[in-house]
Design an enzyme around this catalytic site. Structure first.
Site, PDB file in Angstrom:
ATOM      1  CG  ASP A  30      45.942  67.723  68.673  1.00  0.00           C
ATOM      2  OD1 ASP A  30      45.656  66.834  67.841  1.00  0.00           O
ATOM      3  OD2 ASP A  30      45.833  67.560  69.906  1.00  0.00           O
ATOM      4  CG  ASP A  99      42.935  81.586  57.890  1.00  0.00           C
ATOM      5  OD1 ASP A  99      43.204  82.730  57.484  1.00  0.00           O
ATOM      6  OD2 ASP A  99      41.853  81.282  58.417  1.00  0.00           O
ATOM      7  CG  ASP A 200      42.235  87.277  58.838  1.00  0.00           C
ATOM      8  OD1 ASP A 200      41.225  86.622  59.095  1.00  0.00           O
ATOM      9  OD2 ASP A 200      42.622  88.244  59.529  1.00  0.00           O
ATOM     10  CD  GLU A 242      37.578  87.720  56.868  1.00  0.00           C
ATOM     11  OE1 GLU A 242      36.684  87.526  57.691  1.00  0.00           O
ATOM     12  OE2 GLU A 242      38.744  87.987  57.201  1.00  0.00           O
ATOM     13  CG  HIS A 316      36.622  81.298  62.176  1.00  0.00           C
ATOM     14  ND1 HIS A 316      36.643  81.429  60.793  1.00  0.00           N
ATOM     15  CD2 HIS A 316      37.396  82.278  62.660  1.00  0.00           C
ATOM     16  CE1 HIS A 316      37.424  82.451  60.489  1.00  0.00           C
ATOM     17  NE2 HIS A 316      37.886  82.987  61.592  1.00  0.00           N
ATOM     18  CG  ASP A 317      35.100  85.222  61.743  1.00  0.00           C
ATOM     19  OD1 ASP A 317      35.641  84.975  62.837  1.00  0.00           O
ATOM     20  OD2 ASP A 317      35.739  85.578  60.732  1.00  0.00           O
TER      21      ASP A 317
HETATM   22  C1  GLC Z   1      38.987  87.734  60.234  1.00  0.00           C
HETATM   23  C2  GLC Z   1      38.925  86.401  60.930  1.00  0.00           C
HETATM   24  C3  GLC Z   1      38.505  86.647  62.341  1.00  0.00           C
HETATM   25  C4  GLC Z   1      39.528  87.530  63.006  1.00  0.00           C
HETATM   26  C5  GLC Z   1      39.779  88.805  62.196  1.00  0.00           C
HETATM   27  C6  GLC Z   1      41.044  89.479  62.621  1.00  0.00           C
HETATM   28  O1  GLC Z   1      37.754  88.349  60.157  1.00  0.00           O
HETATM   29  O2  GLC Z   1      38.103  85.531  60.236  1.00  0.00           O
HETATM   30  O3  GLC Z   1      38.305  85.461  63.045  1.00  0.00           O
HETATM   31  O4  GLC Z   1      39.094  87.882  64.284  1.00  0.00           O
HETATM   32  O5  GLC Z   1      39.920  88.548  60.841  1.00  0.00           O
HETATM   33  O6  GLC Z   1      42.155  88.730  62.231  1.00  0.00           O
HETATM   34 CA    CA Z   2      45.660  68.597  71.868  1.00  0.00          CA
END
Ligand code: GLC
Ligand code: CA
Length: 541
Positions: A30, A99, A200, A242, A316-317
């Protein structure tokens, strides 16, 4: 001389809040957890935090399905906590990059709840609806998470478009009112003090579903120019989009300063070096090393003086780079430092994903039950149905699943790796007893301190930021080497990408700037024997 942009000397650190640090023992990382670790980020030396989404969300896609752009998810804290985080970051010289997921909302966003009610609802046109019938989708476009991109909506008997999960309906960017709402929302966060945005999947907002156009639609750049003008354009901010579907020509359109769109993009060409062309990321092939370095080099060359690169191995992807293209066993430390050298030696703004700086590895998954990510789970059942073997599916998942990157941060050897005092929302990698922040901070030869040096170099040495780039030995099967030049200075970065020792031939002498093995202060470049994963940055003398 024109005042150069601050983010060119900066290094970004991505935080995936759910897995970073839990302050209240509910097992979920958090905002207050992040606040408690700012000393650590300060020690590392980073300048910007890219914060993965912290907005209210039903978490069909871990926060990338936003149900309220103005709020903070109660799992992560309150808007007051967020304000404190921004303030405390500012006090230690760190900027926050939010983000923003603007291609779609959650289906639980009030706009969508309204929109699906009736064809005449004022929010109807914020989303993309097409006729069809209960058995026939409007066309055969598919979702990135498997299946059709169209979902039938009972209420009105029409389909809505979702390029991701069906709980992530795509917004209709043609709608001017919708866009105006997005600009106000962005300005709200700017006024609160954030200094950047990560946008994103921004390359699909210009879609034309009837022509099956998804990425790079004709109005995409108009929308970005409008966004720039209405929101961050007049502010001293940093923006990154992205863009999975970008090539270098497209990359220039986004990031050329005079076009007034974004500062840089994430492009993924080099990250596809271990996937069969034209297939999905799950369709594995051995790393094509020559392709990898030539693709990096192409982006370096093409954007020189025309745009700006972002440099990353992880997010994270993506799976953990030390497991993916390095070595997560005997040579984990050497390999992690070598990979860092390759990346941070190039021109652009480097991004570090949480845990990368201590060499965190992929997770030892054994069954489908181990996965939490909707993408992985959908793929498993889809491929099962298509007749793929359990063994092949698991191999793809272990290699590429996004959950590899999403296990909690490993802080120390205590209970739950110091991530939480409760039960963590997701598995902790059992190797936390050996790989963790506390041990890294105690060892002056750790991966952590190597990253710290690379970050510091970028602040002290203009050559790293502004120098030109030239790839050396492009056809060499083991060595990733290149030259940076700036004014009178020449730097050479020499990396053995593999475990097998090899030789690098050049000429002259050089002063060693940084290396992952012990070196003399001056070395001869006539013939260097490179040890497993050896990396050297040196200056010609
Ligand atoms: C981007 C994010 C990913 C998400 C996708 C849809 O690729 O990095 O984690 O699942 O967009 O929002
Ligand atoms: Ca927490």
């Amino acid at each position: 001389m024109m005042k150069e942009k601050w983010w060119k000397h900066s290094v970004v650190y991505q935080i995936y809040p759910r897995s970073f640090c839990d302050s209240n023992a509910d097992g979920i990382g958090d905002i207050n957890g992040i606040r408690s670790k700012l000393w650590y980020l300060k020690e590392l030396g980073i300048d910007i935090i890219w914060l993965s989404p912290v907005y209210p969300s039903p978490n069909a896609d871990n926060g990338y399905d936003i149900s309220d752009y103005y709020g903070i998810s109660s799992e992560f804290g309150t808007i007051e906590d967020m304000k404190k985080l921004i303030q405390e970051c500012e006090n230690c010289g760190i900027n926050i990059m939010m983000d923003l997921v603007l291609n779609h909302t959650s289906d639980e966003h009030t706009w969508f709840i309204e929109a699906k009610k009736s064809i005449n609802n004022p929010y109807r046109d914020y989303y993309i609806w097409r006729k069809g019938n209960a058995d026939n989708e409007p066309n055969d476009m598919t979702s990135c998470f498997g299946g059709s991109a169209w979902e039938y909506s009972q209420e009105t008997g029409e389909y809505y478009l979702h390029f991701y999960h069906k709980k992530q309906p795509d917004l209709n960017w043609e709608n001017e009112k919708m866009r105006a709402e997005i600009w106000s929302m962005m300005n709200y966060w700017i006024d609160m003090g954030v200094r950047g945005f990560r946008l994103d999947v921004i390359d699909v907002i210009g879609k034309i579903p009837d022509q099956k156009i998804k990425e790079n639609g004709p109005k995409l750049h108009n929308y970005l120019q409008e966004m720039n003008k209405k929101t961050f354009g007049s502010k001293d901010m940093v923006t990154v989009g992205e863009c999975w579907g970008a090539d270098t020509e497209i990359g220039k359109l986004y990031s050329a300063p005079d076009r007034k769109e974004l500062d840089m993009i994430f492009q993924f060409e080099q990250m596809q070096a271990d996937q069969i062309e034209g297939k999905q990321k799950w369709d594995l092939k051995p790393l094509d090393f020559i392709y990898l370095k030539n693709t990096f080099a192409k982006w370096q060359r093409e954007l020189e003086g025309k745009g700006w690169n972002s440099l990353f191995w992880n997010s994270h992807d993506l799976p953990r780079i030390v497991s993916r293209w390095g070595n997560d066993k005997q040579y984990r430390v050497e390999a992690a430092k070598m990979l860092a050298t390759v990346l941070h030696g190039m021109k652009g703004t480097p991004y570090i994903y949480q845990g990368e700086e201590i060499g965190m590895t992929n997770y030892p998954f054994s069954t489908i039950e181990d996965f939490a990510d909707i993408e992985a789970i959908n793929m498993y059942y889809e491929r099962k149905q298509m007749g793929y073997s359990e063994k092949d599916i698991m191999k793809s998942l272990c290699t590429k699943a996004r959950d590899n990157a999403r296990t909690p941060m490993q802080w120390n050897t205590s209970y739950q790796a110091g991530f939480t005092e409760g039960t963590p929302w997701y598995h902790i990698n059992p190797n936390y007893t050996k790989i963790n922040v506390e041990m890294a901070l105690e060892d002056k030869n750790s991966i952590f301190y190597y990253y710290q040096k690379l970050i510091k170099l970028r602040k002290e040495e203009d050559i790293l930021v502004y120098g030109t780039f030239e790839l050396l030995c492009p056809e060499d099967k083991h060595i990733f080497a290149y030259i940076r030049k700036w004014n009178e200075k020449i730097w050479i970065v020499i990396c053995n990408f593999y475990e097998k020792s090899t030789e690098f031939l050049y000429s002259g002498k050089a002063k060693v700037i940084l290396s992952n093995y012990k070196q003399e202060t001056t070395i001869s470049l006539e013939q260097i024997k490179l040890r497993p994963y050896e990396a050297i940055i040196c200056e010609l003398i």
